[in-house]
Design a protein around this motif. Sequence first.
Motif, PDB file in Angstrom:
ATOM      1  N   LEU A  20     -12.243  23.999  37.378  1.00 31.58           N
ATOM      2  CA  LEU A  20     -13.427  23.910  36.505  1.00 31.58           C
ATOM      3  C   LEU A  20     -13.125  24.306  35.070  1.00 31.58           C
ATOM      4  O   LEU A  20     -13.738  23.797  34.127  1.00 31.58           O
ATOM      5  N   CYS A  21     -12.200  25.260  34.902  1.00 31.95           N
ATOM      6  CA  CYS A  21     -11.918  25.772  33.553  1.00 31.95           C
ATOM      7  C   CYS A  21     -10.592  26.539  33.591  1.00 31.95           C
ATOM      8  O   CYS A  21     -10.021  26.765  34.653  1.00 31.95           O
ATOM      9  N   GLU A  22     -10.175  26.959  32.403  1.00 35.29           N
ATOM     10  CA  GLU A  22      -8.967  27.803  32.343  1.00 35.29           C
ATOM     11  C   GLU A  22      -9.337  29.194  32.873  1.00 35.29           C
ATOM     12  O   GLU A  22     -10.436  29.686  32.604  1.00 35.29           O
ATOM     13  N   VAL A  23      -8.446  29.820  33.620  1.00 37.82           N
ATOM     14  CA  VAL A  23      -8.715  31.161  34.157  1.00 37.82           C
ATOM     15  C   VAL A  23      -7.683  32.125  33.564  1.00 37.82           C
ATOM     16  O   VAL A  23      -6.479  31.906  33.680  1.00 37.82           O
ATOM     17  N   VAL A  24      -8.201  33.158  32.892  1.00 41.55           N
ATOM     18  CA  VAL A  24      -7.315  34.109  32.206  1.00 41.55           C
ATOM     19  C   VAL A  24      -7.593  35.511  32.742  1.00 41.55           C
ATOM     20  O   VAL A  24      -8.751  35.914  32.841  1.00 41.55           O
ATOM     21  N   TYR A  25      -6.532  36.252  33.075  1.00 41.40           N
ATOM     22  CA  TYR A  25      -6.684  37.644  33.494  1.00 41.40           C
ATOM     23  C   TYR A  25      -6.151  38.530  32.375  1.00 41.40           C
ATOM     24  O   TYR A  25      -4.970  38.419  32.016  1.00 41.40           O
ATOM     25  N   LEU A  26      -7.009  39.367  31.821  1.00 39.64           N
ATOM     26  CA  LEU A  26      -6.570  40.239  30.729  1.00 39.64           C
ATOM     27  C   LEU A  26      -6.294  41.640  31.265  1.00 39.64           C
ATOM     28  O   LEU A  26      -7.016  42.124  32.151  1.00 39.64           O
ATOM     29  N   GLU A  39     -25.914  38.320  36.567  1.00 36.86           N
ATOM     30  CA  GLU A  39     -25.091  37.787  37.670  1.00 36.86           C
ATOM     31  C   GLU A  39     -25.646  38.355  38.975  1.00 36.86           C
ATOM     32  O   GLU A  39     -25.557  39.556  39.210  1.00 36.86           O
ATOM     33  N   GLU A  40     -26.191  37.470  39.802  1.00 36.70           N
ATOM     34  CA  GLU A  40     -26.858  37.968  41.009  1.00 36.70           C
ATOM     35  C   GLU A  40     -25.998  37.876  42.256  1.00 36.70           C
ATOM     36  O   GLU A  40     -26.294  38.513  43.256  1.00 36.70           O
ATOM     37  N   SER A  41     -24.935  37.053  42.201  1.00 27.98           N
ATOM     38  CA  SER A  41     -24.095  36.907  43.393  1.00 27.98           C
ATOM     39  C   SER A  41     -22.664  36.557  42.989  1.00 27.98           C
ATOM     40  O   SER A  41     -22.455  35.720  42.098  1.00 27.98           O
ATOM     41  N   LEU A  42     -21.697  37.178  43.673  1.00 31.51           N
ATOM     42  CA  LEU A  42     -20.288  36.861  43.402  1.00 31.51           C
ATOM     43  C   LEU A  42     -19.981  35.421  43.811  1.00 31.51           C
ATOM     44  O   LEU A  42     -19.069  34.796  43.275  1.00 31.51           O
ATOM     45  N   GLU A  43     -20.755  34.916  44.779  1.00 30.65           N
ATOM     46  CA  GLU A  43     -20.502  33.563  45.287  1.00 30.65           C
ATOM     47  C   GLU A  43     -20.914  32.476  44.298  1.00 30.65           C
ATOM     48  O   GLU A  43     -20.634  31.300  44.511  1.00 30.65           O
ATOM     49  N   LEU A  44     -21.647  32.846  43.254  1.00 28.74           N
ATOM     50  CA  LEU A  44     -22.172  31.832  42.328  1.00 28.74           C
ATOM     51  C   LEU A  44     -21.296  31.617  41.089  1.00 28.74           C
ATOM     52  O   LEU A  44     -21.706  30.923  40.158  1.00 28.74           O
ATOM     53  N   LYS A  45     -20.081  32.217  41.085  1.00 24.70           N
ATOM     54  CA  LYS A  45     -19.246  32.133  39.874  1.00 24.70           C
ATOM     55  C   LYS A  45     -19.059  30.691  39.394  1.00 24.70           C
ATOM     56  O   LYS A  45     -19.202  30.402  38.211  1.00 24.70           O
ATOM     57  N   GLY A  46     -18.754  29.800  40.335  1.00 25.58           N
ATOM     58  CA  GLY A  46     -18.525  28.402  39.974  1.00 25.58           C
ATOM     59  C   GLY A  46     -19.775  27.773  39.365  1.00 25.58           C
ATOM     60  O   GLY A  46     -19.700  27.022  38.393  1.00 25.58           O
ATOM     61  N   ASP A  47     -20.943  28.118  39.926  1.00 24.89           N
ATOM     62  CA  ASP A  47     -22.206  27.588  39.389  1.00 24.89           C
ATOM     63  C   ASP A  47     -22.447  28.105  37.975  1.00 24.89           C
ATOM     64  O   ASP A  47     -22.867  27.353  37.098  1.00 24.89           O
ATOM     65  N   TYR A  48     -22.182  29.404  37.770  1.00 26.88           N
ATOM     66  CA  TYR A  48     -22.388  29.970  36.425  1.00 26.88           C
ATOM     67  C   TYR A  48     -21.432  29.304  35.417  1.00 26.88           C
ATOM     68  O   TYR A  48     -21.827  29.002  34.296  1.00 26.88           O
ATOM     69  N   ILE A  49     -20.191  29.087  35.825  1.00 24.66           N
ATOM     70  CA  ILE A  49     -19.214  28.451  34.927  1.00 24.66           C
ATOM     71  C   ILE A  49     -19.739  27.099  34.473  1.00 24.66           C
ATOM     72  O   ILE A  49     -19.709  26.752  33.292  1.00 24.66           O
ATOM     73  N   GLN A  50     -20.288  26.341  35.430  1.00 24.90           N
ATOM     74  CA  GLN A  50     -20.794  25.002  35.092  1.00 24.90           C
ATOM     75  C   GLN A  50     -22.097  25.075  34.294  1.00 24.90           C
ATOM     76  O   GLN A  50     -22.276  24.371  33.304  1.00 24.90           O
ATOM     77  N   ASP A  98     -15.405  26.945  29.189  1.00 17.98           N
ATOM     78  CA  ASP A  98     -14.053  26.371  29.154  1.00 17.98           C
ATOM     79  C   ASP A  98     -13.018  27.368  29.645  1.00 17.98           C
ATOM     80  O   ASP A  98     -11.921  26.996  30.048  1.00 17.98           O
ATOM     81  N   VAL A  99     -13.367  28.645  29.549  1.00 20.47           N
ATOM     82  CA  VAL A  99     -12.429  29.709  29.933  1.00 20.47           C
ATOM     83  C   VAL A  99     -13.184  30.772  30.728  1.00 20.47           C
ATOM     84  O   VAL A  99     -14.257  31.206  30.315  1.00 20.47           O
ATOM     85  N   LEU A 100     -12.597  31.169  31.852  1.00 17.51           N
ATOM     86  CA  LEU A 100     -13.114  32.318  32.615  1.00 17.51           C
ATOM     87  C   LEU A 100     -12.151  33.477  32.388  1.00 17.51           C
ATOM     88  O   LEU A 100     -10.947  33.343  32.614  1.00 17.51           O
ATOM     89  N   VAL A 101     -12.678  34.622  31.929  1.00 14.44           N
ATOM     90  CA  VAL A 101     -11.826  35.809  31.752  1.00 14.44           C
ATOM     91  C   VAL A 101     -12.213  36.856  32.780  1.00 14.44           C
ATOM     92  O   VAL A 101     -13.394  37.151  32.960  1.00 14.44           O
ATOM     93  N   MET A 102     -11.193  37.418  33.429  1.00 10.29           N
ATOM     94  CA  MET A 102     -11.408  38.539  34.341  1.00 10.29           C
ATOM     95  C   MET A 102     -10.368  39.610  34.025  1.00 10.29           C
ATOM     96  O   MET A 102      -9.294  39.301  33.507  1.00 10.29           O
ATOM     97  N   GLY A 103     -10.664  40.856  34.355  1.00 10.68           N
ATOM     98  CA  GLY A 103      -9.677  41.914  34.212  1.00 10.68           C
ATOM     99  C   GLY A 103      -8.553  41.702  35.210  1.00 10.68           C
ATOM    100  O   GLY A 103      -8.763  41.080  36.258  1.00 10.68           O
ATOM    101  N   GLY A 160      -5.405  36.686  40.297  1.00 13.88           N
ATOM    102  CA  GLY A 160      -5.181  35.721  41.379  1.00 13.88           C
ATOM    103  C   GLY A 160      -6.416  35.408  42.192  1.00 13.88           C
ATOM    104  O   GLY A 160      -6.489  34.383  42.868  1.00 13.88           O
ATOM    105  N   ARG A 161      -7.449  36.280  42.103  1.00 12.36           N
ATOM    106  CA  ARG A 161      -8.596  36.130  43.011  1.00 12.36           C
ATOM    107  C   ARG A 161      -9.571  35.050  42.551  1.00 12.36           C
ATOM    108  O   ARG A 161     -10.486  34.690  43.296  1.00 12.36           O
ATOM    109  N   PHE A 162      -9.380  34.540  41.327  1.00 12.24           N
ATOM    110  CA  PHE A 162     -10.310  33.521  40.834  1.00 12.24           C
ATOM    111  C   PHE A 162      -9.605  32.214  40.480  1.00 12.24           C
ATOM    112  O   PHE A 162     -10.174  31.364  39.801  1.00 12.24           O
ATOM    113  N   ASP A 163      -8.372  32.071  40.986  1.00 15.89           N
ATOM    114  CA  ASP A 163      -7.591  30.874  40.664  1.00 15.89           C
ATOM    115  C   ASP A 163      -8.269  29.592  41.142  1.00 15.89           C
ATOM    116  O   ASP A 163      -8.036  28.517  40.592  1.00 15.89           O
ATOM    117  N   GLU A 164      -9.133  29.724  42.152  1.00 17.50           N
ATOM    118  CA  GLU A 164      -9.831  28.523  42.672  1.00 17.50           C
ATOM    119  C   GLU A 164     -10.663  27.826  41.587  1.00 17.50           C
ATOM    120  O   GLU A 164     -10.952  26.633  41.672  1.00 17.50           O
TER     121      GLU A 164
END
Length: 165
Positions: free
Chosen positions: A129-135, A95-106, A111-116, A121-125
């Motif tokens: 593109l996919c389900e967003v889960v905070y664990l 992962e080279e840039s925080l700004e590329l999250k959407g590109d990496y997802i695609q 289908d699912v993005l997991v974050m701690g 709330g910071r990745f709800d945007e």
Amino acid sequence: MKTRSHDVSPRNPLELLMNPQIANRTVITFGTFDVLHVGHTRILQRSAALGTRLVVGVSSDALNLRKKGRRPVYDQADRMEIISQLRFVDQVFLEESLELKGDYIQQFGADVLVMGDDWKGRFDEFQSLCEVVYLPRTEGISTTSLIEEIGERHDRQRLALVGHS
Ligand code: CTP
């Protein structure tokens, strides 16, 4: 006999059959994963349990320096190698840039993005593109606290040696 924790993971084919909602889903998650600890392995294992394929974006050394203000103890090649060896991780990329999250997802067809939940709330945007889960994070451990603890132990030992000389 060695206990094999993956026997009880939802990757177990029987559990997959019983829970078709997780079948054929790609899960993506991100992190630095420096000085690997149980908080890391637990979130990766729980992420893997949400689908059939787990892809992990390991933050580059340069990104970590920008994000956390320090160079990781283990460099990016070592961190990627360590994470790729975990049996519940299927693919690792840098992962080279925080700004590329959407590109990496695609790019990885996630289908699912997991974050701690420290990122809650910071990745709800990315819900478009996919389900967003905070664990929830594992309490009481972090790479930062481990590095500090090792430094303190080292200092105490050095002081004890000086005291005996
Ligand atoms: N994580 C976790 N429980 C912890 C520590 C980390 O679930 N006790 C998760 C984070 O939420 C993230 C992933 O592990 O999804 C990678 O986190 P990372 O920032 O690499 O680990 P930390 O130990 O938090 O690192 P640092 O102390 O350098 O911030």
